[in-house]
Design a protein around this motif. Structure first.
Motif, PDB file in Angstrom:
ATOM      1  N   SER A   1       0.828  -1.200   0.000  1.00  0.00           N
ATOM      2  CA  SER A   1       0.000   0.000   0.000  1.00  0.00           C
ATOM      3  C   SER A   1       0.867   1.256   0.000  1.00  0.00           C
ATOM      4  CB  SER A   1      -0.915   0.026   1.229  1.00  0.00           C
ATOM      5  OG  SER A   1      -1.604   1.265   1.303  1.00  0.00           O
ATOM      6  N   ARG A   2       0.543   2.209  -0.873  1.00  0.00           N
ATOM      7  CA  ARG A   2       1.304   3.459  -0.937  1.00  0.00           C
ATOM      8  C   ARG A   2       1.134   4.299   0.326  1.00  0.00           C
ATOM      9  NH1 ARG A   2      -0.773   3.190  -6.578  1.00  0.00           N
ATOM     10  NH2 ARG A   2       0.982   2.480  -7.847  1.00  0.00           N
ATOM     11  N   LEU A   3       0.147   3.996   1.134  1.00  0.00           N
ATOM     12  CA  LEU A   3       0.020   4.684   2.419  1.00  0.00           C
ATOM     13  C   LEU A   3       1.271   4.459   3.257  1.00  0.00           C
ATOM     14  CD1 LEU A   3      -2.020   6.264   4.340  1.00  0.00           C
ATOM     15  CD2 LEU A   3      -2.350   4.040   5.428  1.00  0.00           C
ATOM     16  N   TYR A   4       1.885   3.273   3.148  1.00  0.00           N
ATOM     17  CA  TYR A   4       3.079   2.967   3.931  1.00  0.00           C
ATOM     18  C   TYR A   4       4.291   3.781   3.481  1.00  0.00           C
ATOM     19  CZ  TYR A   4       0.420  -1.195   5.378  1.00  0.00           C
ATOM     20  OH  TYR A   4      -0.532  -2.047   5.870  1.00  0.00           O
ATOM     21  N   THR A   5       4.261   4.276   2.253  1.00  0.00           N
ATOM     22  CA  THR A   5       5.379   5.054   1.737  1.00  0.00           C
ATOM     23  C   THR A   5       5.329   6.495   2.211  1.00  0.00           C
ATOM     24  OG1 THR A   5       5.484   3.647  -0.220  1.00  0.00           O
ATOM     25  CG2 THR A   5       6.559   5.802  -0.375  1.00  0.00           C
ATOM     26  N   THR A   6       4.148   7.101   2.153  1.00  0.00           N
ATOM     27  CA  THR A   6       4.038   8.527   2.467  1.00  0.00           C
ATOM     28  C   THR A   6       3.195   8.788   3.720  1.00  0.00           C
ATOM     29  OG1 THR A   6       2.226   8.586   0.862  1.00  0.00           O
ATOM     30  CG2 THR A   6       4.385   9.377   0.122  1.00  0.00           C
ATOM     31  N   GLY A   7       1.992   8.233   3.760  1.00  0.00           N
ATOM     32  CA  GLY A   7       1.072   8.553   4.857  1.00  0.00           C
ATOM     33  C   GLY A   7       1.579   8.168   6.218  1.00  0.00           C
ATOM     34  N   ILE A   8       2.420   7.123   6.287  1.00  0.00           N
ATOM     35  CA  ILE A   8       2.909   6.683   7.594  1.00  0.00           C
ATOM     36  C   ILE A   8       3.780   7.744   8.261  1.00  0.00           C
ATOM     37  CG2 ILE A   8       5.015   5.520   6.828  1.00  0.00           C
ATOM     38  CD1 ILE A   8       4.204   3.227   8.789  1.00  0.00           C
ATOM     39  N   HIS A   9       4.397   8.628   7.460  1.00  0.00           N
ATOM     40  CA  HIS A   9       5.121   9.766   8.050  1.00  0.00           C
ATOM     41  C   HIS A   9       4.182  10.566   8.947  1.00  0.00           C
ATOM     42  CE1 HIS A   9       8.964   9.631   5.973  1.00  0.00           C
ATOM     43  NE2 HIS A   9       8.375   9.548   4.796  1.00  0.00           N
ATOM     44  N   ASP A  10       2.996  10.857   8.422  1.00  0.00           N
ATOM     45  CA  ASP A  10       2.069  11.713   9.153  1.00  0.00           C
ATOM     46  C   ASP A  10       1.330  10.955  10.245  1.00  0.00           C
ATOM     47  OD1 ASP A  10       2.411  14.276   7.595  1.00  0.00           O
ATOM     48  OD2 ASP A  10       1.939  12.875   5.989  1.00  0.00           O
ATOM     49  N   VAL A  11       1.131   9.657  10.057  1.00  0.00           N
ATOM     50  CA  VAL A  11       0.604   8.842  11.153  1.00  0.00           C
ATOM     51  C   VAL A  11       1.548   8.918  12.342  1.00  0.00           C
ATOM     52  CG1 VAL A  11       0.082   6.493  11.905  1.00  0.00           C
ATOM     53  CG2 VAL A  11      -0.697   7.278   9.657  1.00  0.00           C
ATOM     54  N   ASP A  12       2.847   8.801  12.085  1.00  0.00           N
ATOM     55  CA  ASP A  12       3.823   8.891  13.175  1.00  0.00           C
ATOM     56  C   ASP A  12       3.780  10.261  13.848  1.00  0.00           C
ATOM     57  OD1 ASP A  12       6.194   7.905  14.705  1.00  0.00           O
ATOM     58  OD2 ASP A  12       7.174   9.565  13.666  1.00  0.00           O
TER      59      ASP A  12
END
Length: 332
Positions: A167-178
């Protein structure tokens, strides 16, 4: 430990950046490179004066004494080299996300703790001066109680093809989840909900997620891969934090360097991994230097702790599941 002997596993674009930073740090000796492409490994070894190249991490660990490794492969290929290094008594810097699979991430964190080895996951925004300053203002109480955190990380559409292994969420969105979890430190996420789109028919490329904390405060994640390729810096990044006594706003590239030419307007990276006087600096260098210092001085990894990286992946995986099942997901 005066000199840290290290190896880089994975030599794509980001692996080569790690190599460039490590080669410029005092007290670090890069002694081996590992890549599925031996031609790539030999090319970079010649460029940086690295004595050994391998096609396999296990062989490298068996033949070359190292104190640490940097694992910069795709997240679907993190588990084996990380476990091999930890079990060989070697400290590990692991690029985010820890894995595409939460069980693998938990296993890596548990194994590092069991063996007493250092495991640092590269959540680079914790070393971005802007994001770190926001955290400092929150911690000081200057912003009051944080009510919402909104993170946007939208990318040029041509970049999507490089990130299709999970999932591309793991590439970019996880930055903001953190960042959401870091800024809401002391509070617990209890529910997530996400909607996605596949605008160009090559897998999901638009993600909108909502994270609800145990006190009702909210984190919003927006990430997409549909911006025009002519977008300055090929991405648009926005962070907004609203508190009861203040607000913070970070925007990239709006507050960075912009160049106008007859052909285009170009946004230039001045924060993440810019090159200054021939060296890669910025947040990436500061992050890697932190890890190296922890290894040299035998200090624990606290930025982030492995458990925090696991938590970011847990929330991200729940967001992906929410989109797949079309419903909010409660977190235990």
């Amino acid at each position: 430990m005066s000199v840290v002997r290290t190896a880089v596993i994975g030599l794509g674009d980001f692996g080569s950046l790690h190599l460039d930073v490590l080669s410029s740090l005092p007290g670090v000796e890069v002694v081996a490179l590992v890549s599925r492409s031996q031609a790539r490994a030999r090319e970079l070894a010649a460029q940086y004066g690295v004595p050994h190249t391998f096609g396999d991490a296990d062989e490298m660990l068996a033949r070359v004494p190292v104190d640490s490794v940097h694992v910069v492969t795709e997240e679907t290929r993190h588990l084996a080299p990380v476990l091999a290094a930890l079990r060989a008594g070697v400290d590990v810097f692991l690029e985010k996300p820890m894995s595409h699979d939460l069980a693998e991430a938990r296993l890596m964190a548990a194994e590092a703790e069991r063996l007493g080895r250092k495991l640092m996951v590269g959540h680079i925004l914790r070393f971005d001066a802007r994001c770190a300053e926001v955290k400092a203002r929150i911690a000081s109480g200057e912003m009051g109680r944080v009510a919402t955190v909104y993170g946007r990380r939208n990318m040029a559409k041509s970049m999507a093809s490089q990130y299709s292994h999970s999932s591309r969420l793991y590439t970019t969105g996880i930055h903001d989840v953190d960042l959401v979890l870091w800024y809401f430190e002391g509070r617990r996420p209890v529910e997530v909900y996400m909607k996605t789109m596949a605008v160009f028919g090559q897998g999901d490329d638009v993600f909108w997620g909502l994270i609800t904390m145990d006190d009702g405060s909210l984190g919003v994640i927006e990430t997409s891969w549909v911006l025009p390729d002519a977008t300055p810096f090929r991405r648009h990044i926005l962070l907004e934090v609203l508190g009861t006594q203040g607000a913070a706003l970070v925007e990239v590239p709006a507050h960075g360097l912009m160049l106008w030419t007859d052909q285009a307007v170009v946004g230039v990276d001045t924060g993440y991994w810019p090159r200054v006087h021939g060296a890669t600096v910025g947040a990436l260098r500061d992050e890697i230097l932190y890890f190296v210092t922890c290894v040299q001085q035998n200090r624990p990894i606290e930025m982030p702790r492995p458990a925090e990286a696991v938590a970011a992946l847990e929330v991200s995986q729940a967001l992906v599941r929410s989109a797949q099942e079309g419903r909010p997901i409660r977190l235990d």
